[in-house]
Design a protein around this motif. Structure first.
Motif, short mmCIF file in Angstrom:
data_model
loop_
_atom_site.label_atom_id
_atom_site.label_comp_id
_atom_site.label_asym_id
_atom_site.label_seq_id
_atom_site.Cartn_x
_atom_site.Cartn_y
_atom_site.Cartn_z
N SER A 347 -2.56 -5.32 -13.55
CA SER A 347 -3.18 -5.89 -14.75
C SER A 347 -3.40 -4.82 -15.80
CB SER A 347 -4.52 -6.53 -14.36
OG SER A 347 -5.45 -5.50 -14.06
N THR A 348 -3.79 -5.27 -16.99
CA THR A 348 -4.09 -4.31 -18.06
C THR A 348 -5.26 -3.42 -17.64
OG1 THR A 348 -5.43 -6.05 -19.06
CG2 THR A 348 -3.23 -5.72 -19.98
N SER A 349 -6.18 -3.97 -16.84
CA SER A 349 -7.32 -3.16 -16.39
C SER A 349 -6.84 -2.06 -15.43
CB SER A 349 -8.35 -4.03 -15.68
OG SER A 349 -8.93 -4.92 -16.60
N HIS A 350 -5.88 -2.39 -14.59
CA HIS A 350 -5.34 -1.36 -13.69
C HIS A 350 -4.65 -0.26 -14.48
CE1 HIS A 350 -5.27 -4.83 -10.64
NE2 HIS A 350 -6.30 -4.04 -10.35
N GLU A 351 -3.94 -0.67 -15.56
CA GLU A 351 -3.25 0.33 -16.40
C GLU A 351 -4.25 1.34 -16.97
OE1 GLU A 351 -0.07 -2.87 -18.24
OE2 GLU A 351 -1.51 -1.92 -19.58
N GLU A 352 -5.49 0.90 -17.14
CA GLU A 352 -6.50 1.76 -17.78
C GLU A 352 -7.06 2.81 -16.83
OE1 GLU A 352 -9.10 -1.30 -19.11
OE2 GLU A 352 -7.72 -1.98 -20.67
N GLY A 353 -6.70 2.71 -15.55
CA GLY A 353 -7.14 3.73 -14.60
C GLY A 353 -7.97 3.14 -13.49
N CYS A 354 -7.44 3.22 -12.26
CA CYS A 354 -8.14 2.67 -11.10
C CYS A 354 -7.39 3.14 -9.86
CB CYS A 354 -8.12 1.15 -11.19
SG CYS A 354 -8.62 0.32 -9.70
N ASP A 355 -8.14 3.50 -8.85
CA ASP A 355 -7.56 3.93 -7.59
C ASP A 355 -7.45 2.69 -6.69
OD1 ASP A 355 -6.65 5.87 -5.98
OD2 ASP A 355 -8.62 6.65 -5.38
N ARG A 356 -6.25 2.23 -6.43
CA ARG A 356 -6.09 0.97 -5.67
C ARG A 356 -5.65 1.24 -4.23
NH1 ARG A 356 -2.12 -2.68 -9.15
NH2 ARG A 356 -3.09 -4.46 -8.13
N HIS A 357 -6.26 0.53 -3.30
CA HIS A 357 -5.91 0.69 -1.88
C HIS A 357 -5.83 -0.67 -1.21
CE1 HIS A 357 -6.60 5.04 -2.07
NE2 HIS A 357 -7.57 4.72 -2.90
N TRP A 358 -4.88 -0.82 -0.30
CA TRP A 358 -4.71 -2.07 0.43
C TRP A 358 -4.90 -1.82 1.93
CZ3 TRP A 358 -2.23 -0.70 -3.92
CH2 TRP A 358 -2.14 -1.63 -4.96
N SER A 359 -5.00 -2.91 2.70
CA SER A 359 -5.18 -2.83 4.16
C SER A 359 -6.42 -1.99 4.49
CB SER A 359 -3.95 -2.22 4.85
OG SER A 359 -2.84 -3.03 4.70
N ILE A 360 -7.51 -2.33 3.83
CA ILE A 360 -8.77 -1.59 4.05
C ILE A 360 -9.87 -2.61 4.39
CG2 ILE A 360 -10.59 -0.25 2.90
CD1 ILE A 360 -8.31 1.52 2.85
N ASN A 361 -10.63 -2.31 5.40
CA ASN A 361 -11.80 -3.15 5.69
C ASN A 361 -13.08 -2.36 5.40
OD1 ASN A 361 -13.18 -5.41 6.38
ND2 ASN A 361 -12.69 -5.36 8.56
N THR A 362 -14.12 -3.10 5.01
CA THR A 362 -15.41 -2.45 4.73
C THR A 362 -16.28 -2.55 5.98
OG1 THR A 362 -15.96 -4.56 3.75
CG2 THR A 362 -15.56 -2.79 2.23
N LYS A 363 -16.90 -1.44 6.36
CA LYS A 363 -17.69 -1.42 7.61
C LYS A 363 -19.19 -1.42 7.33
CE LYS A 363 -16.04 -0.50 11.31
NZ LYS A 363 -15.65 -1.41 12.38
N GLU A 364 -19.61 -0.65 6.32
CA GLU A 364 -21.06 -0.52 6.09
C GLU A 364 -21.35 0.04 4.70
OE1 GLU A 364 -22.92 2.05 9.02
OE2 GLU A 364 -24.82 2.05 7.91
#
Ligand SMILES: Cc1cc2nc3c(=O)[nH]c(=O)nc-3n(C[C@H](O)[C@H](O)[C@H](O)COP(=O)(O)OP(=O)(O)OC[C@H]3O[C@@H](n4cnc5c(N)ncnc54)[C@H](O)[C@@H]3O)c2cc1C
Ligand code: SF4
Length: 502
Positions: A347-364
């Motif tokens: 997206s345009t927001s991603h173009e503006e700078g963002c560290d993207r990661h997939w296959s990640i679960n949140t633990k705590e």
């Protein structure tokens, strides 16, 4: 077809965007306004193919080759007439529709597809500029009174259609302004709110009655609604967010995405964001991302809007994590043309700078001694197809657990269903297996006077689907009240080459 060789001569071009450096300092729309010559050139790329699959790709059945032709001829009045015969709000879809039509454009088989969304925006902006968008008064009034509950695109589209059919329409909204998620979810940098106000002024003149700050079910009880109106349409959206119920959820700094986004839209509109629509202070106060390490949990539109808003606040870092694996970069064989392709979207927001990661679960969520969020514990996932069921299954990757800095976490993991307690349970409505309002067509299965459309019926979706549902529900209500309906429905508009309105 405007220009038989257009698709050979011209490349696909999208609207020009303002530079990242410039747009990060404001909330104005990212895209520049379309200009006439490039819209005409893009329309010239349409091949007017024998079977235009784009019609079917568009949930509204927009009559695309015909309006492309009219744009090529610079006949803006005809282009607007064709477009508005199937789409009440091209100014919304022309800005924020993911354009499934373009994924099924025939040219897209071996070349970049026609820039349909761009052309749509050009037509409606030109129509407003040329004063073609005028109030259309219904010729007669039927004396029937309809309540529409919820003022998102589904409610607005239905109100528009029902009013045109001559019914008296009262649209009730619990927020202080009309527009639903288009007003208080989608950021101004994607859709400036004057775009809504300009349309509301037209609808108001046509006779639609808007009532804000009315929480139906509380301020107007279910039985009052049924007594006062001949039919009731529920377009209340899918408002219950999916929670992330892990340790530390209570810490200061963990918020649902919508709390953050709606506050910012209020700020831009000059409304005090400390208070909700009923004047009650937000439990968590104002949420400001400046100087904070932000983690957005969830990879969809809502998550992306949190990324863009955090960047504009001046966050120290913005990270977006997603449970699912990274989608393919190109159209995958599992979603061949003309289907909507499962693929990576930036997206345009991603173009503006963002560290993207997939296959990640949140633990705590981990906090400091004062109860402030400081870190997020995450773990990598391995996704494998179960040979027995063919379904994807996830396993944590041993030893991959780690913590990342996180002062603000935005939960953007989707929405479950509409709020069931209050109005819906008072109306004794049935729900489907996902908790949405159960309907037969658009008519509720438990009360024939009650209809439902949009996200509260189909589950969280898109603006284009909400408009489509609102139109279809309007036709169903009109038929219920009058025995027949001349309102457009998708099945009519696809096969009907005359663009006549009801
Ligand atoms: C952050 C975000 C970004 C999005 N971005 C995009 C995008 O870029 N493109 C796209 O196509 N889609 C996008 N979507 C999805 C899109 O906004 C929705 O699918 C669409 O708005 C649904 O329309 P609706 O009319 O069904 O409901 P909504 O827009 O949710 O409107 C429902 C309205 O009903 C009101 N309401 C609820 N209960 C009551 C009650 N009891 N009394 C009175 N009023 C009530 C609510 O206050 C709300 O205003 C996004 C969604 C979100 C959350
Ligand atoms: S509404 Fe969306 S899908 Fe339909 S023509 Fe416009 S951009 Fe395409």
């Amino acid at each position: 077809m405007g220009k038989p060789t257009g698709f050979l001569e011209f490349e696909r071009e999208l609207p020009k965007k303002r530079s990242v450096e410039e747009r990060l300092h404001d909330y104005s729309e990212i895209e520049n306004a379309p200009d006439d010559s490039s819209s005409k050139q893009q329309a010239a790329r349409c091949m007017d193919c024998g079977i235009p699959f784009c019609h079917n790709g568009c949930p509204l059945g927009n009559i695309i080759p015909e309006f492309n032709d009219a744009v090529y001829d610079e006949n803006w009045a005809l282009a607007y007439e064709i477009l508005s015969s199937t789409n009440n709000f091209p100014e919304f879809t022309g800005r924020i529709c993911p354009a499934p039509c373009e994924s099924s454009c025939v040219l897209g088989i071996n070349k970049p597809p026609v820039a349909i969304e761009y052309i749509e925006k050009a037509i409606i902006e030109k129509a407003f500029e040329l004063n073609l968008v005028k109030p259309k008064m219904p010729k007669t009034r039927t004396g029937k009174k309809i309540a529409v509950v919820g003022s998102g695109p589904a409610g607005l589209a239905a109100a528009y259609q029902l009013n045109q059919a001559g019914h008296t329409v009262v649209l009730m909204e619990r927020a202080d302004k009309i527009g639903g998620l288009v007003r208080y979810g989608i950021p101004d940098f994607k859709l400036d709110k004057h775009v809504i106000d300009r349309r509301l002024a037209v609808m108001q003149e046509e006779g639609v009655q808007f009532r804000t700050n009315v929480n139906v079910g509380v301020d107007v009880k279910a039985d009052e609604l049924l007594d006062e109106f001949d039919a009731v349409l529920l377009t209340m959206g899918s408002t219950v967010p999916r929670d992330v119920k892990i340790d530390g959820r209570h810490l200061k700094g963990v918020h649902f995405a919508m709390e953050f986004l709606s506050q910012q839209n209020k700020r831009v509109a000059g409304i005090n964001p400390e208070y909700d629509h009923r004047g009650a202070p937000y439990a968590n106060g104002q949420i400001i991302a400046k100087g904070k390490h932000v983690v957005v949990i969830g990879g969809g539109d809502t998550g992306s809007d949190c990324v863009g808003t955090s960047s504009r606040h001046g966050a120290a870092s913005v990270t977006q994590i997603e449970l699912m694996p990274i989608p393919p970069k190109e159209r995958d064989a599992s979603t061949p043309w003309p289907n909507w392709p499962m693929m990576l979207r930036t997206s345009t927001s991603h173009e503006e700078g963002c560290d993207r990661h997939w296959s990640i679960n949140t633990k705590e969520f981990v906090g400091d001694e004062n109860g402030n969020l400081k870190e997020l514990k995450i773990v990598d996932l391995d996704w494998q197809k179960d040979p027995a069921t063919g379904r994807m299954q996830m396993k944590e990757v041993p030893g991959s657990e780690r913590s990342i800095p996180c002062d603000l976490a935005f939960l953007a993991a989707g929405f479950l269903h509409p709020q069931q307690e209050g109005l819906l349970s008072d109306l004794e409505l049935e729900f489907d297996e996902r908790g949405n309002i159960k309907t037969n067509g658009y008519q509720s299965s438990s009360n024939e006077k009650v209809f439902a459309a949009g996200d509260c019926r189909r589950g969280q979706s898109l603006v284009v689907w909400a408009i489509s549902e609102g139109r279809e529900a309007a036709r169903a209500i009109d038929e219920y009240l009058m025995g027949q309906s001349f309102l457009e429905a998708k099945s009519v508009s696809i096969f009907n080459p005359t663009f006549a309105h009801a």
